[in-house]
Design a protein around this motif. Structure first.
Motif, PDB file in Angstrom:
ATOM      1  N   THR A 132      47.929  33.181  50.528  1.00 59.46           N
ATOM      2  CA  THR A 132      48.561  34.133  51.495  1.00 59.46           C
ATOM      3  C   THR A 132      50.260  33.930  51.371  1.00 59.46           C
ATOM      4  O   THR A 132      50.677  35.013  51.752  1.00 59.46           O
ATOM      5  CB  THR A 132      47.985  34.197  52.905  1.00 59.46           C
ATOM      6  N   ARG A 133      50.521  32.963  51.053  1.00 59.26           N
ATOM      7  CA  ARG A 133      52.142  32.731  50.963  1.00 59.26           C
ATOM      8  C   ARG A 133      52.632  32.768  49.683  1.00 59.26           C
ATOM      9  O   ARG A 133      53.775  32.755  49.345  1.00 59.26           O
ATOM     10  CB  ARG A 133      52.220  31.152  51.249  1.00 59.26           C
ATOM     11  N   LEU A 134      51.823  33.464  48.509  1.00 57.01           N
ATOM     12  CA  LEU A 134      52.310  33.735  47.443  1.00 57.01           C
ATOM     13  C   LEU A 134      52.969  35.037  47.494  1.00 57.01           C
ATOM     14  O   LEU A 134      52.789  36.012  48.087  1.00 57.01           O
ATOM     15  CB  LEU A 134      51.112  33.774  46.394  1.00 57.01           C
ATOM     16  N   SER A 135      53.801  35.427  46.476  1.00 61.54           N
ATOM     17  CA  SER A 135      54.277  36.786  46.151  1.00 61.54           C
ATOM     18  C   SER A 135      53.237  37.692  45.710  1.00 61.54           C
ATOM     19  O   SER A 135      52.117  37.058  45.198  1.00 61.54           O
ATOM     20  CB  SER A 135      55.477  36.832  45.135  1.00 61.54           C
ATOM     21  N   GLY A 136      53.289  38.970  45.560  1.00 62.68           N
ATOM     22  CA  GLY A 136      52.412  39.910  45.220  1.00 62.68           C
ATOM     23  C   GLY A 136      51.869  39.819  43.677  1.00 62.68           C
ATOM     24  O   GLY A 136      50.701  39.934  43.431  1.00 62.68           O
ATOM     25  N   GLY A 137      52.940  39.409  42.690  1.00 62.84           N
ATOM     26  CA  GLY A 137      52.726  39.463  41.486  1.00 62.84           C
ATOM     27  C   GLY A 137      51.683  37.818  41.207  1.00 62.84           C
ATOM     28  O   GLY A 137      50.822  37.953  40.287  1.00 62.84           O
ATOM     29  N   GLU A 138      52.131  37.004  42.109  1.00 62.80           N
ATOM     30  CA  GLU A 138      51.485  35.476  41.901  1.00 62.80           C
ATOM     31  C   GLU A 138      49.864  35.848  42.349  1.00 62.80           C
ATOM     32  O   GLU A 138      48.969  35.539  41.928  1.00 62.80           O
ATOM     33  CB  GLU A 138      52.224  34.643  42.666  1.00 62.80           C
ATOM     34  N   GLN A 139      49.857  36.525  43.485  1.00 59.21           N
ATOM     35  CA  GLN A 139      48.534  36.854  44.106  1.00 59.21           C
ATOM     36  C   GLN A 139      47.821  37.604  42.989  1.00 59.21           C
ATOM     37  O   GLN A 139      46.352  37.420  42.908  1.00 59.21           O
ATOM     38  CB  GLN A 139      48.518  37.610  45.329  1.00 59.21           C
ATOM     39  N   GLN A 140      48.316  38.513  42.402  1.00 48.63           N
ATOM     40  CA  GLN A 140      47.692  39.394  41.267  1.00 48.63           C
ATOM     41  C   GLN A 140      47.130  38.263  39.862  1.00 48.63           C
ATOM     42  O   GLN A 140      45.941  38.342  39.700  1.00 48.63           O
ATOM     43  CB  GLN A 140      48.386  40.528  40.864  1.00 48.63           C
ATOM     44  N   ARG A 141      47.922  37.336  39.757  1.00 49.56           N
ATOM     45  CA  ARG A 141      47.763  36.482  38.525  1.00 49.56           C
ATOM     46  C   ARG A 141      46.474  35.674  39.218  1.00 49.56           C
ATOM     47  O   ARG A 141      45.397  35.523  38.163  1.00 49.56           O
ATOM     48  CB  ARG A 141      48.743  35.716  38.479  1.00 49.56           C
ATOM     49  N   VAL A 142      46.425  35.178  40.551  1.00 50.74           N
ATOM     50  CA  VAL A 142      45.275  34.490  40.894  1.00 50.74           C
ATOM     51  C   VAL A 142      44.102  35.255  40.976  1.00 50.74           C
ATOM     52  O   VAL A 142      43.013  34.536  40.459  1.00 50.74           O
ATOM     53  CB  VAL A 142      45.351  33.871  42.480  1.00 50.74           C
ATOM     54  N   GLN A 143      43.997  36.392  41.431  1.00 47.84           N
ATOM     55  CA  GLN A 143      42.947  37.433  41.372  1.00 47.84           C
ATOM     56  C   GLN A 143      42.161  37.638  39.959  1.00 47.84           C
ATOM     57  O   GLN A 143      40.968  37.688  39.773  1.00 47.84           O
ATOM     58  CB  GLN A 143      42.910  38.538  42.153  1.00 47.84           C
ATOM     59  N   VAL A 144      43.236  37.829  39.107  1.00 45.61           N
ATOM     60  CA  VAL A 144      42.816  38.148  37.795  1.00 45.61           C
ATOM     61  C   VAL A 144      42.144  36.973  36.968  1.00 45.61           C
ATOM     62  O   VAL A 144      41.247  36.824  36.518  1.00 45.61           O
ATOM     63  CB  VAL A 144      43.954  38.587  36.653  1.00 45.61           C
ATOM     64  N   ALA A 145      42.860  35.626  37.421  1.00 42.26           N
ATOM     65  CA  ALA A 145      42.035  34.248  36.989  1.00 42.26           C
ATOM     66  C   ALA A 145      40.702  34.172  37.500  1.00 42.26           C
ATOM     67  O   ALA A 145      39.781  33.468  36.700  1.00 42.26           O
ATOM     68  CB  ALA A 145      43.050  33.425  37.362  1.00 42.26           C
ATOM     69  N   ARG A 146      40.502  34.650  38.921  1.00 41.81           N
ATOM     70  CA  ARG A 146      39.280  34.606  39.403  1.00 41.81           C
ATOM     71  C   ARG A 146      38.384  35.344  38.772  1.00 41.81           C
ATOM     72  O   ARG A 146      37.154  34.922  38.481  1.00 41.81           O
ATOM     73  CB  ARG A 146      39.394  34.840  41.012  1.00 41.81           C
TER      74      ARG A 146
END
Length: 251
Positions: A132-146
């Motif tokens: 929840t403390r990541l930037s929007g772009g970082e969160q998107q990369r995490v979700q894509v990796a998931r």
């Protein structure tokens, strides 16, 4: 093969999709293009079995997708959606691990798989950070990796709804490479994009959607013409053929 036949969908009296036919073939990448409200996300929702059409059918290897056991469907089909409502203070590595659960791996195999996809999307340094403390772009990369971690040996279909909307150019290109690699294993991929140049780079098949209907479908050179794209977006689109492929711009 995932086959959608005569799909129609309405919500609150509004027709979102009408008479939609589509085939997602193993090893091919299909890109959906169209303006906002064209029905792209609605179509992916029906293809995934998350929503039921008013009429028509979605079959995966001749079996109704919606009727599959949820565990089995999660193994056969992975999906990235635009909305990722995760408000818990999970660490990045824990979010990526969520994609592994349908595969029923042991602890060692899951740990190795999570590490692999963290590395694939250059998330190693963020592994212990709170999502929840990541930037929007970082969160998107995490979700894509998931979602990519969910693509195991049984996976037949990968659906991606605007997976690069908040990524910078480096990670957009990285994801395009990873999608092609997944398709090369025999997975049928369907991806919603807004960037015409990324679409031309990635797609084997392009589908143009407008007002819930299919305007055109076919190979990049057949469908992504100045005339078709200008009609689709209601703005003049210019196509320039280069040695590395077509480039598009509006004017």
């Amino acid at each position: 093969m995932l086959t959608a036949s005569h799909l129609s969908l309405s919500r609150q009296g509004k027709l979102l999709l009408q008479g939609m036919n589509l085939e997602l073939k193993p090893g091919e990448v299909t890109v959906l293009l169209g303006p906002n409200g064209a029905g792209k996300s609605s179509l992916l929702g029906l293809l995934s079995g998350q929503h039921s059409p008013d009429s028509g059918s979605v079959l995966l290897d001749e079996q109704p997708v919606a009727g599959l056991d949820p565990q089995l469907r999660a193994c056969y089909l992975a999906m990235y959606t635009q909305q990722q409502p995760l408000s818990f203070s999970f660490r990045v590595e824990e979010v990526v691990a969520l994609g592994c659960y349908p595969l029923q791996l042991d602890a060692v195999a899951m740990t190795e798989r999570v590490k692999y996809y963290l590395t694939q999307f250059e998330l190693d340094q963020l592994a212990q950070r709170q999502y929840t403390r990541l930037s929007g772009g970082e969160q998107q990369r995490v979700q894509v990796a998931r979602v990519m971690a969910q693509v195991g040996d049984q996976c037949r279909v990968l659906l991606l709804d605007e997976p690069v909307s908040e990524m910078d150019l480096k990670y957009q290109q990285l994801l395009m490479q990873r999608i092609r690699q997944v398709a090369a294993t025999g997975v049928a991929v369907c991806c919603v994009l807004h960037d015409l140049n990324l679409a031309a780079q990635l797609a084997d098949q392009v589908v143009l959607l407008q007002n819930g209907q299919m305007l055109a479908s076919g190979a990049v050179d057949e469908v992504m013409t100045e005339s078709c794209l200008s009609d689709l977006y209601q703005v003049m689109v210019r196509k320039v053929d280069t040695e590395t492929g077509p480039l598009f711009s509006s004017r």
